[in-house]
Design a protein around this motif. Structure first.
Motif, PDB file in Angstrom:
ATOM      1  N   LYS A  50       3.284  79.527  73.193  1.00  0.00           N
ATOM      2  CA  LYS A  50       2.799  78.557  71.976  1.00  0.00           C
ATOM      3  C   LYS A  50       3.783  79.065  70.793  1.00  0.00           C
ATOM      4  N   VAL A  72       4.516  78.016  66.985  1.00  0.00           N
ATOM      5  CA  VAL A  72       3.911  77.637  65.731  1.00  0.00           C
ATOM      6  C   VAL A  72       4.923  77.395  64.505  1.00  0.00           C
ATOM      7  N   TYR A  73       4.995  76.168  63.826  1.00  0.00           N
ATOM      8  CA  TYR A  73       5.944  76.254  62.744  1.00  0.00           C
ATOM      9  C   TYR A  73       5.163  76.008  61.297  1.00  0.00           C
ATOM     10  N   ARG A  80       8.219  73.211  59.801  1.00  0.00           N
ATOM     11  CA  ARG A  80       7.284  72.242  60.322  1.00  0.00           C
ATOM     12  C   ARG A  80       7.826  70.903  60.159  1.00  0.00           C
ATOM     13  N   LYS A 113       6.556  68.587  63.745  1.00  0.00           N
ATOM     14  CA  LYS A 113       5.300  69.218  64.658  1.00  0.00           C
ATOM     15  C   LYS A 113       4.842  70.475  64.066  1.00  0.00           C
ATOM     16  N   GLU A 161       3.189  72.409  66.166  1.00  0.00           N
ATOM     17  CA  GLU A 161       2.901  73.434  66.985  1.00  0.00           C
ATOM     18  C   GLU A 161       3.363  72.978  68.432  1.00  0.00           C
ATOM     19  N   GLU A 162       3.868  73.500  69.551  1.00  0.00           N
ATOM     20  CA  GLU A 162       3.979  73.016  70.814  1.00  0.00           C
ATOM     21  C   GLU A 162       3.883  74.385  71.641  1.00  0.00           C
ATOM     22  N   THR A 163       3.896  73.906  73.122  1.00  0.00           N
ATOM     23  CA  THR A 163       3.823  74.814  74.006  1.00  0.00           C
ATOM     24  C   THR A 163       5.103  74.455  74.936  1.00  0.00           C
ATOM     25  N   VAL A 164       5.938  75.870  75.124  1.00  0.00           N
ATOM     26  CA  VAL A 164       7.243  75.950  75.701  1.00  0.00           C
ATOM     27  C   VAL A 164       7.442  76.656  76.811  1.00  0.00           C
ATOM     28  N   ARG A 220      17.548  71.573  71.578  1.00  0.00           N
ATOM     29  CA  ARG A 220      16.669  70.630  71.971  1.00  0.00           C
ATOM     30  C   ARG A 220      16.501  69.481  71.248  1.00  0.00           C
ATOM     31  N   TYR A 276      15.436  70.208  65.568  1.00  0.00           N
ATOM     32  CA  TYR A 276      15.317  71.582  65.970  1.00  0.00           C
ATOM     33  C   TYR A 276      16.884  72.066  65.199  1.00  0.00           C
ATOM     34  N   GLU A 298       2.106  83.842  71.389  1.00  0.00           N
ATOM     35  CA  GLU A 298       2.491  83.153  70.388  1.00  0.00           C
ATOM     36  C   GLU A 298       3.546  83.464  69.472  1.00  0.00           C
TER      37      GLU A 298
END
Length: 83
Positions: free
Chosen positions: A2, A4-5, A10, A15, A17-20, A39, A43, A73
């Protein structure tokens, strides 16, 4: 893992947060930032100055050379000031 920004990171990424799943060879915070920059322009803009953005791995401040293996995270945020 995960991501988190926070704050203007952000806003630039667009966004909270995201899962990568980073590709093979992405082993450090610096590697992750380098990969994120590829990406998309949001980014690239957020991480245009790698030396400014700070990171925390599982809520512990991390340096660019810190390993990310096993991290649950990773948070990215601008420098903080205090008073």
């Amino acid at each position: 893992m995960k991501l988190v920004y926070f704050a203007w990171v952000r806003e630039r990424v667009g966004k909270p947060e995201e899962t990568v799943s980073p590709p093979e060879g992405v082993a450090t915070v610096a590697d992750l930032i380098g990969w994120l920059r590829t990406r998309g322009e949001e980014y690239a803009y957020a991480f245009e100055n790698e030396g400014v953005v700070r990171a925390a791995i599982d809520r512990v401040h991390a340096k660019p050379g810190s390993a990310i293996a096993g991290a649950q995270e990773i948070a990215f945020f601008p420098p903080m000031t205090g008073g």
